[in-house]
Scaffold this active site. Sequence first.
Site, PDB file in Angstrom:
ATOM      1  N   ARG A  20      67.831-110.475   7.635  1.00 17.21           N
ATOM      2  CA  ARG A  20      66.978-110.785   8.743  1.00 17.21           C
ATOM      3  C   ARG A  20      67.661-111.631   9.765  1.00 17.21           C
ATOM      4  NH1 ARG A  20      61.160-111.269   5.955  1.00 17.21           N
ATOM      5  NH2 ARG A  20      60.536-109.202   6.310  1.00 17.21           N
TER       6      ARG A  20
ATOM      7  N   LYS B  20      48.726 -99.721  -2.713  1.00 17.13           N
ATOM      8  CA  LYS B  20      47.180 -99.887  -2.288  1.00 17.13           C
ATOM      9  C   LYS B  20      46.951 -98.804  -1.191  1.00 17.13           C
ATOM     10  CE  LYS B  20      44.982-103.818  -2.179  1.00 17.13           C
ATOM     11  NZ  LYS B  20      44.797-105.014  -1.651  1.00 17.13           N
TER      12      LYS B  20
ATOM     13  N   GLY C 150      58.012-103.187   3.266  1.00 17.67           N
ATOM     14  CA  GLY C 150      58.956-104.068   2.759  1.00 17.67           C
ATOM     15  C   GLY C 150      59.328-103.453   1.752  1.00 17.67           C
TER      16      GLY C 150
ATOM     17  N   GLY D 125      53.925-105.055   7.445  1.00 17.89           N
ATOM     18  CA  GLY D 125      52.692-104.826   7.790  1.00 17.89           C
ATOM     19  C   GLY D 125      52.725-104.342   9.359  1.00 17.89           C
TER      20      GLY D 125
END
Length: 405
Positions: A41, A206, A361, A384
Amino acid sequence: MLTGLQGIKTLKDFDLKDKVVFLRLDLNVPLKDSQVSDDTRINACLPTINYCREQGAKLVLASHLGRPKDGGAEDRQKYSLEPVAKKMGEILQCEVLLVEDPGSDAPKALLSGLKRNQILLLENLRFDPREKKNDSSFSAVLASYSDVYINDAFGSSHRAHSSTAGLPELMKEKGIGFLIEKEVSMLSQLLSSPESPYTAVLGGVKVSDKIDVIENLIDRVDSFIIGGAMSYTFLKAQGIAVGSSLVETDKLSFAREMMKRLEARDKTILLPVDHIVTNNLNKGEVHITDDEKIEEGWMGVDIGPKTISRFQEALKLSRTVFWNGPMGIFENPEFSKGTFAIAESIAPLHNEGGLTIIGGGDSAAAASASGLASKMSHISTGGGASLEFLQGKNLPGIESVRRRR
Ligand code: ADP
Ligand code: MG
């Protein structure tokens, strides 16, 4: 309505010389023993940081890290950006001054005497409880020492916090950095006129997290490939036995309805036709099923070989691929074949003029573990945030820097 990059200034639209540039970055890096254990990052921010420095800007870098509770002593021990300051100093070959309290006058004082080889890094913004509340008093202090606001924290842009929403609202000069510019221009291509055949590969855990993405892509894609734990909910919805595999029972009717809608629109949905199963995740027996059924007492942990060939056939012919969610528990090498096979089959497409984009991710981690990350058109840095973007939602951190009509 303005969308994509319309009405948004990017770095090169500003005169940055001698200006104080507030740079909102995503420096939410993993730490181990108070050291940065993965600097991906940090490296992703370098083009923006280097450009600002070359232009003669005075830099104030800002980020959050982890999920601090109240900014107390324990948080300051666990979630300090100190290790990031150290690492950045090494990478940038300059002095990175960590500012303990971004909500004070300290930055102003430091900025007035800032030397060429120094930059400021504000301590974890979330140590101040006002950050997450998007409290205007916090935004006002941040604005008081900034001339130009640049957001380059794509991974935080779906949150309306002081540093992503309140602060830019107060700034006249505002825009985005190179990282967000790339994210928005790449991800926008998945929504506006993507080339056909367009395949969305969905997996992971999910269904509920991804329902809105499916909804927004349903009219755009030609086919969905569904693997990973998500596929068991879809199989069970058709009355197929899935043993003790993960199923989201409250999403069975959604799955059923979605399959009907896809059929009505003449779109394809590919589900696993065989699986890798185990009777115990902790060193249990492992075998390949004959077909899509899983016996009682066994759980699906990866897609099987027949499924891999089927998925690969479909992917080979695709011109646009969006992939979110691993095909199995890829963190365990024994269950990683399916996920890596997907990475292998989409890897050549980019060089052939196709578009391959990976979001999420864990999916980004899987792509990188496959060794094929550099072959993809784009791997989103925002888990997200990329999913919300593809749901067609407005991201607060992007809308706050867009010119209003
Ligand atoms: P992303 O972060 O890319 O959006 P998710 O968070 O939705 O992806 O899912 C990633 C996780 O899904 C991984 O940790 C992986 O181990 C898990 N997973 C994939 N397939 C299965 C499965 N069959 N059973 C249990 N977990 C699974
Ligand atoms: Mg995840």
